[in-house]
Design an enzyme around this catalytic site. Sequence first.
Site, PDB file in Angstrom:
ATOM      1  CE  LYS A 103      59.025  59.290  68.285  1.00 46.67           C
ATOM      2  NZ  LYS A 103      58.898  60.317  70.014  1.00 46.67           N
ATOM      3  CD  GLU A 153      65.404  65.117  68.869  1.00 40.93           C
ATOM      4  OE1 GLU A 153      64.002  66.397  69.570  1.00 40.93           O
ATOM      5  OE2 GLU A 153      65.783  64.787  69.125  1.00 40.93           O
ATOM      6  CG  HIS A 184      59.310  81.076  51.937  1.00 37.99           C
ATOM      7  ND1 HIS A 184      59.003  82.080  52.582  1.00 37.99           N
ATOM      8  CD2 HIS A 184      59.961  81.975  50.535  1.00 37.99           C
ATOM      9  CE1 HIS A 184      60.065  83.645  51.905  1.00 37.99           C
ATOM     10  NE2 HIS A 184      60.238  83.815  50.346  1.00 37.99           N
ATOM     11  CB  SER A 243      60.852  56.302  73.391  1.00 36.44           C
ATOM     12  OG  SER A 243      59.486  56.134  74.081  1.00 36.44           O
TER      13      SER A 243
END
Length: 471
Positions: free
Chosen positions: A283, A290, A156, A277
């Site tokens: 970043k 992704e 979970h 970024s």
Amino acid sequence: MAKLWGGRFAKETDVMVDEFTSSISFDQRMYKEDITGSIAHAGMLAKCGIIAEDEADTIIEGLKGILKDIEAGNFSFEVSLEDIHMNIEQRLTDRIGAVGGKLHTARSRNDQVALDTHMYLKKEIKVIAGLIMDFEKALIEAAEKYPEAIMPGYTHLQRAQPILFPHHMMAYFFMLTRDFSRLNGVWERTDIMPLGAGALAGTTFPIDRHAVADALKFGQVYENSMDAVSDRDYILEFLSFASILMMHLSRISEEVILWSSSEFQFIELDDAHCTGSSIMPQKKNPDIAELVRGKTGRVFGHLMAMLTIAKGLPLAYNKDLQEDKEGLFDAIDTVKFSLTIYAAMIRAMRINQDRMDNAVRNDFSNATDMADYLVKQGLPFRQAHEVVGKCVAYCIEHKKWLMDLTLAEFKQFSELFGEDILEAIKVETCVGARNSFGGTSYAQVKREVSSARTMVAKQQTVLDGYIKGNV
Ligand code: ARG
């Protein structure tokens, strides 16, 4: 350009129709299979006395010349010639004259395109099988690099029990072995030779389909001509395989993304495998993971598209089937790129042992082991569960972890606790004790890794078998 099938037509095809119906923009990638298949077909026609030997020789020479032209970039693919089959056939006749027109004897584009696609997929399956194995090896290497690294295991997405990081890596390894064996199944059903089915009903010429299958190293020959030209199950199976594989990569991606976040910081991806970024200077984004997670969507889409194309199609060939190729090709490209880049990313990834330690120690994930301790003193598990639950509640109230409790505090909950309780709930003990077959203990993980090495060696034997069965 005049059509190879133009005889019965009084008018030129509308340019828009040419554009709409043509497949040359994407099926040109099967040029080699088309030519190799045609060479085998021409050779068989001569052996069976359907065309003369010298005619076959001229045709074969012409085809080899076209292959060279294409590979040298000296071939212009024409939309008006619709597809790879007619582009090559037209060029053949341009080169060698009317005898080129004999190549298409006892053949249709329907069985020809099926042959090309089978051959093309066989070639790519071999490449993909190799890439799966390489990714598997990257996972084994990651497991071997950190044999003792302990991290929280989750259910979970809540910390559950301590596990070894290599155990986690090996879970993905075993997933990948199922992908490999599914791909092997796809190979078996792709290794069936359709040529000689003609348009749908076979041919009036005395051809030898088994000789073509031998020349092209196919294991089997389609037994039914209508099935041969309309079967796309092997494509569906490949897309199913690819979808499940991508789903696996998407799952590991989700973990890589989570683990590399500031919240977790369990791993550090190599700078070479991340992007920045344009606005936020700090970043470092896990783009590979992704994108692989995102690209999973298009592969699922191709499977759904192919199922929908095939559903409700009457036998035998229908032009709908031309829609089989773009999704297949895109799935092949996506799977190949994803596996390759993923193996590199996993190889360069480092783990942050301090963060994992911190997460696993400041936590209640040793609670099950505490209950197991009581069970070993004779308490039924349900009662032990209750006792430890109360201990946890006490700790939460007093802002402590189980390891911080004194023996006196333990004894408030059960007289069965002894001096050795602290040793029993140390994370190293918890991990080491899960020694049931397939558990996370150091010994079991060692066994997993050695069994994994044996499995990869067996896969190599399977792959060598493919190579034998490939042209
Ligand atoms: N380009 C076609 C395809 O990919 C080849 C077969 C065409 N057959 C036909 N009868 N139009 O399916």
